[in-house]
Design a protein around this motif. Structure first.
Motif, PDB file in Angstrom:
ATOM      1  N   THR A 110       0.820  -1.211   0.000  1.00 51.23           N
ATOM      2  CA  THR A 110       0.000   0.000   0.000  1.00 51.23           C
ATOM      3  C   THR A 110       0.853   1.259   0.000  1.00 51.23           C
ATOM      4  O   THR A 110       0.323   2.363   0.039  1.00 51.23           O
ATOM      5  CB  THR A 110      -0.929   0.034   1.222  1.00 51.23           C
ATOM      6  OG1 THR A 110      -0.150  -0.046   2.422  1.00 51.23           O
ATOM      7  CG2 THR A 110      -1.924  -1.116   1.200  1.00 51.23           C
ATOM      8  N   THR A 111       2.174   1.089  -0.074  1.00 48.47           N
ATOM      9  CA  THR A 111       3.159   2.188  -0.051  1.00 48.47           C
ATOM     10  C   THR A 111       3.002   3.068   1.187  1.00 48.47           C
ATOM     11  O   THR A 111       3.232   4.263   1.139  1.00 48.47           O
ATOM     12  CB  THR A 111       3.082   3.064  -1.333  1.00 48.47           C
ATOM     13  OG1 THR A 111       1.893   3.856  -1.321  1.00 48.47           O
ATOM     14  CG2 THR A 111       3.130   2.210  -2.589  1.00 48.47           C
ATOM     15  N   THR A 112       2.618   2.432   2.306  1.00 51.11           N
ATOM     16  CA  THR A 112       2.488   3.186   3.550  1.00 51.11           C
ATOM     17  C   THR A 112       3.856   3.471   4.157  1.00 51.11           C
ATOM     18  O   THR A 112       4.151   4.600   4.547  1.00 51.11           O
ATOM     19  CB  THR A 112       1.614   2.406   4.553  1.00 51.11           C
ATOM     20  OG1 THR A 112       0.338   2.165   3.960  1.00 51.11           O
ATOM     21  CG2 THR A 112       1.432   3.194   5.836  1.00 51.11           C
ATOM     22  N   GLY A 113       4.701   2.462   4.240  1.00 49.19           N
ATOM     23  CA  GLY A 113       6.041   2.671   4.780  1.00 49.19           C
ATOM     24  C   GLY A 113       6.124   2.556   6.288  1.00 49.19           C
ATOM     25  O   GLY A 113       7.169   2.844   6.873  1.00 49.19           O
ATOM     26  N   ALA A 430      -1.324   8.130  10.093  1.00 47.78           N
ATOM     27  CA  ALA A 430      -0.178   7.730   9.276  1.00 47.78           C
ATOM     28  C   ALA A 430      -0.497   6.545   8.392  1.00 47.78           C
ATOM     29  O   ALA A 430       0.008   6.442   7.269  1.00 47.78           O
ATOM     30  CB  ALA A 430       1.012   7.401  10.183  1.00 47.78           C
ATOM     31  N   THR A 431      -1.341   5.628   8.867  1.00 48.98           N
ATOM     32  CA  THR A 431      -1.678   4.449   8.059  1.00 48.98           C
ATOM     33  C   THR A 431      -2.838   4.729   7.106  1.00 48.98           C
ATOM     34  O   THR A 431      -2.816   4.292   5.956  1.00 48.98           O
ATOM     35  CB  THR A 431      -2.020   3.256   8.965  1.00 48.98           C
ATOM     36  OG1 THR A 431      -2.979   3.661   9.958  1.00 48.98           O
ATOM     37  CG2 THR A 431      -0.778   2.735   9.668  1.00 48.98           C
ATOM     38  N   LEU A 457      -4.677  -1.209  12.248  1.00 50.23           N
ATOM     39  CA  LEU A 457      -3.897  -0.368  11.351  1.00 50.23           C
ATOM     40  C   LEU A 457      -3.734  -1.006   9.975  1.00 50.23           C
ATOM     41  O   LEU A 457      -3.617  -0.300   8.967  1.00 50.23           O
ATOM     42  CB  LEU A 457      -2.534  -0.067  11.971  1.00 50.23           C
ATOM     43  CG  LEU A 457      -2.580   0.752  13.261  1.00 50.23           C
ATOM     44  CD1 LEU A 457      -1.174   0.957  13.826  1.00 50.23           C
ATOM     45  CD2 LEU A 457      -3.245   2.103  13.028  1.00 50.23           C
ATOM     46  N   CYS A 458      -3.724  -2.337   9.917  1.00 49.87           N
ATOM     47  CA  CYS A 458      -3.730  -3.015   8.611  1.00 49.87           C
ATOM     48  C   CYS A 458      -4.987  -2.651   7.832  1.00 49.87           C
ATOM     49  O   CYS A 458      -4.928  -2.373   6.624  1.00 49.87           O
ATOM     50  CB  CYS A 458      -3.659  -4.532   8.790  1.00 49.87           C
ATOM     51  SG  CYS A 458      -2.015  -5.169   9.199  1.00 49.87           S
ATOM     52  N   LEU A 459      -6.111  -2.645   8.523  1.00 48.73           N
ATOM     53  CA  LEU A 459      -7.365  -2.249   7.878  1.00 48.73           C
ATOM     54  C   LEU A 459      -7.300  -0.789   7.434  1.00 48.73           C
ATOM     55  O   LEU A 459      -7.781  -0.448   6.343  1.00 48.73           O
ATOM     56  CB  LEU A 459      -8.538  -2.462   8.847  1.00 48.73           C
ATOM     57  CG  LEU A 459      -9.929  -2.064   8.332  1.00 48.73           C
ATOM     58  CD1 LEU A 459     -10.272  -2.838   7.061  1.00 48.73           C
ATOM     59  CD2 LEU A 459     -10.979  -2.288   9.410  1.00 48.73           C
ATOM     60  N   ALA A 460      -6.676   0.056   8.265  1.00 48.39           N
ATOM     61  CA  ALA A 460      -6.539   1.472   7.901  1.00 48.39           C
ATOM     62  C   ALA A 460      -5.695   1.632   6.640  1.00 48.39           C
ATOM     63  O   ALA A 460      -6.022   2.435   5.757  1.00 48.39           O
ATOM     64  CB  ALA A 460      -5.913   2.253   9.059  1.00 48.39           C
ATOM     65  N   MET A 461      -4.605   0.860   6.520  1.00 47.25           N
ATOM     66  CA  MET A 461      -3.766   0.937   5.323  1.00 47.25           C
ATOM     67  C   MET A 461      -4.539   0.522   4.083  1.00 47.25           C
ATOM     68  O   MET A 461      -4.429   1.152   3.022  1.00 47.25           O
ATOM     69  CB  MET A 461      -2.521   0.055   5.500  1.00 47.25           C
ATOM     70  CG  MET A 461      -1.496   0.599   6.471  1.00 47.25           C
ATOM     71  SD  MET A 461       0.045  -0.339   6.489  1.00 47.25           S
ATOM     72  CE  MET A 461      -0.379  -1.689   7.580  1.00 47.25           C
ATOM     73  N   VAL A 468     -11.187   4.204   0.746  1.00 46.97           N
ATOM     74  CA  VAL A 468     -12.316   3.980   1.650  1.00 46.97           C
ATOM     75  C   VAL A 468     -13.529   3.326   0.969  1.00 46.97           C
ATOM     76  O   VAL A 468     -13.936   2.217   1.317  1.00 46.97           O
ATOM     77  CB  VAL A 468     -12.736   5.295   2.344  1.00 46.97           C
ATOM     78  CG1 VAL A 468     -13.882   5.034   3.301  1.00 46.97           C
ATOM     79  CG2 VAL A 468     -11.552   5.903   3.101  1.00 46.97           C
ATOM     80  N   PHE A 469     -14.115   3.993  -0.023  1.00 47.66           N
ATOM     81  CA  PHE A 469     -15.384   3.532  -0.576  1.00 47.66           C
ATOM     82  C   PHE A 469     -15.259   2.192  -1.294  1.00 47.66           C
ATOM     83  O   PHE A 469     -16.202   1.392  -1.289  1.00 47.66           O
ATOM     84  CB  PHE A 469     -15.972   4.572  -1.528  1.00 47.66           C
ATOM     85  CG  PHE A 469     -16.680   5.697  -0.819  1.00 47.66           C
ATOM     86  CD1 PHE A 469     -17.742   5.436   0.031  1.00 47.66           C
ATOM     87  CD2 PHE A 469     -16.278   7.011  -0.996  1.00 47.66           C
ATOM     88  CE1 PHE A 469     -18.389   6.471   0.688  1.00 47.66           C
ATOM     89  CE2 PHE A 469     -16.924   8.048  -0.352  1.00 47.66           C
ATOM     90  CZ  PHE A 469     -17.991   7.777   0.493  1.00 47.66           C
TER      91      PHE A 469
END
Length: 482
Positions: A110-113, A430-431, A457-461, A468-469
């Protein structure tokens, strides 16, 4: 819902993804770092799983519908994170737990880092390369890559493209055919990666570091092969190259396509989103520089260097660091963190809500002020000279509302796991914005969080990457009705 064709596509994509285990295997053999078995086993597991999913439905021929596109997008990112986590679980160093491996894999794709790993300088080179490669593959979305291949297999891809493409307007294509669109995006993406790697190499990085950091720079990812990130090199030239490519990668790739096709840069400066993007970066950089100098944190030249790099890195949601901005004075940590909510432009590899949405919200807010003064006036919201329909504006406000609601719900969830307020809200931000580094207990890494917090936080990423949608629509009963 065409479940058989969805399974067929998922199987094909998993078999394709298994091929990505081969480059790190080659790196492991070259450096003789002892991790080759982890990638070999992951390759065969992923390939076999994809084949077993594909073989019962390989003769199915049906066109994808829009609903199918949403489902396979979410399924693929979820399954891909699991497949991508295998080498991290199987390797002897770092030998992550299931939760940590999923977190690291999803963060890369997800390129979150955001990372749970420390001691990067001591890890096998193949594992370091693999983390960077995950970000590069996720940067433009593996599904966008796949739609350039799937039509050759008799599978249409526009539904996938619409589900994956970031931004409020999803039906604009650079070329008439979706296959050509995907290819054009990836040619540009690959060209930027090569140019960035050559720049890093010429500036003094080793070839290994240059390739790895070009992957995460162009992907707006932020993973590094060193614990100190870009600060490890302590080079103003490397930092300048990094800043340029972070800015470029945060721009709508459609603009890059037209620059390549028309051999002109003029359209960049005619684009309202691009101009607002540069203005945001410039204003925040100026405020940061002034605050650093007034608080005597750095000398003026050093202040310019740190301010420019950290503002661009955080605001574009890259997440590289040359300074610990979390401990900067005054309002700076909070201001930089909030800047990441805007993120990159629509159609870029950046995260956040996208600059164009923030611009439209500001413009609509200005229109509402004018309506208070002139209640009967018809005042259109325009981007440049083009009026924006109320449907788009309503969609932007809907996205903004749901984005903040998701943020609040996840924040409450993290607080319930026992995290302090600063760590909790910055970790969610951040995520969800695919930024990576946060404040408080997650300013350096996420390894100390409990497993429940990591899954949230995995779900947030995932929500942030799919804007989101694309994910939440699957929770609607109407989505599953015939």
């Amino acid at each position: 819902m065409h479940f058989k064709v969805i399974l067929r596509i998922l199987g094909i994509l998993l078999m394709i993804f298994s091929i990505t285990q081969l480059p790190p295997m080659a790196v492991s053999l070259y450096f003789n770092d002892g991790a080759v078995h982890a990638f070999a086993i992951a390759f065969f597991i992923t390939l076999l799983t994809g084949f077993l999913i594909w073989i019962p439905v390989h003769q199915v021929r049906q066109d994808l519908r829009t609903r199918d596109g949403f489902l396979i997008t979410v399924l693929f990112w979820s399954v891909l994170a699991a497949a991508g986590s295998l080498p991290l679980q199987l390797s002897e160093s770092p030998h992550l737990s299931f939760t940590d491996a999923i977190f690291e894999s999803l963060s890369g794709l997800t390129t979150t880092g955001a990372t749970v790993m420390t001691g990067l300088d001591m890890l096998p080179e193949s594992l370091l390369y693999y983390r960077q490669q995950l970000q590069w593959l996720g940067g433009m979305g593996i599904i966008v890559l796949a739609v350039a291949i799937l039509p050759m297999l008799g599978i249409g891809g526009m539904q996938l493209y619409r589900a994956e493409t970031p931004g409020p307007v999803k039906d604009s294509k650079l070329t008439p055919r979706i296959t050509e669109t995907a290819k054009a995006l990836w040619y540009i993406y690959l060209s930027l990666t090569i140019a960035c790697a050559l720049g890093y190499w010429a500036a003094g990085m080793s070839l290994f570091d240059a390739i790895g950091h070009s992957f995460s720079t162009v992907a707006i990812g932020g993973f590094s092969t060193h614990d100190a990130s870009i600060a490890y090199f302590n080079s103003p030239v490397i930092e300048a190259i990094c800043v340029v490519f972070m800015i470029v990668s945060g721009v709508n790739f459609g603009l890059h396509f037209f620059a390549w096709r028309q051999k002109s840069l003029l359209h960049y400066f005619k684009d309202p989103e691009f101009k607002f993007y540069l203005t945001l970066l410039g204003v925040i950089t100026l405020i940061t520089f002034v605050a650093l100098i007034l608080n005597a944190v750095y000398e003026p030249l050093e202040g310019v260097r740190r301010a420019v790099f950290m503002v661009v890195s955080i605001a574009t949601t890259t997440g590289f660091s040359t300074a610990d901005f979390a401990h900067w004075p005054a309002m700076l940590p909070f201001m930089l963190f909030v800047a990441a909510f805007a993120g990159g432009c629509a159609g870029s590899t950046g995260g956040g809500m996208k600059v164009i949405r923030i611009l439209l919200i500001i413009k609509q807010g200005h229109r509402e002020l004018l309506r208070l003064i002139h209640p009967s006036a018809v005042i259109p919201v325009k981007l440049g000279r083009r009026p924006i329909s109320d449907n788009v504006l309503e969609a932007v406000w809907g996205f903004f509302s749901v984005y903040l609601l998701v943020f609040v719900i996840m924040l409450i969830g993290l607080l319930a796991t026992g995290l302090d307020q600063v760590t909790a809200w910055s970790a969610v931000g951040a995520t969800l914005n695919n930024l990576g580094p946060g404040l408080g207990g997650v300013s350096l890494h996420y390894g100390d969080l409990n497993d429940t917090a990591k899954w949230i936080l995995c779900l947030a990423m995932l929500l942030g990457r799919l804007e989101v949608f694309t994910f939440l629509v699957l929770l609607s009963p109407a989505f599953w009705r015939r």
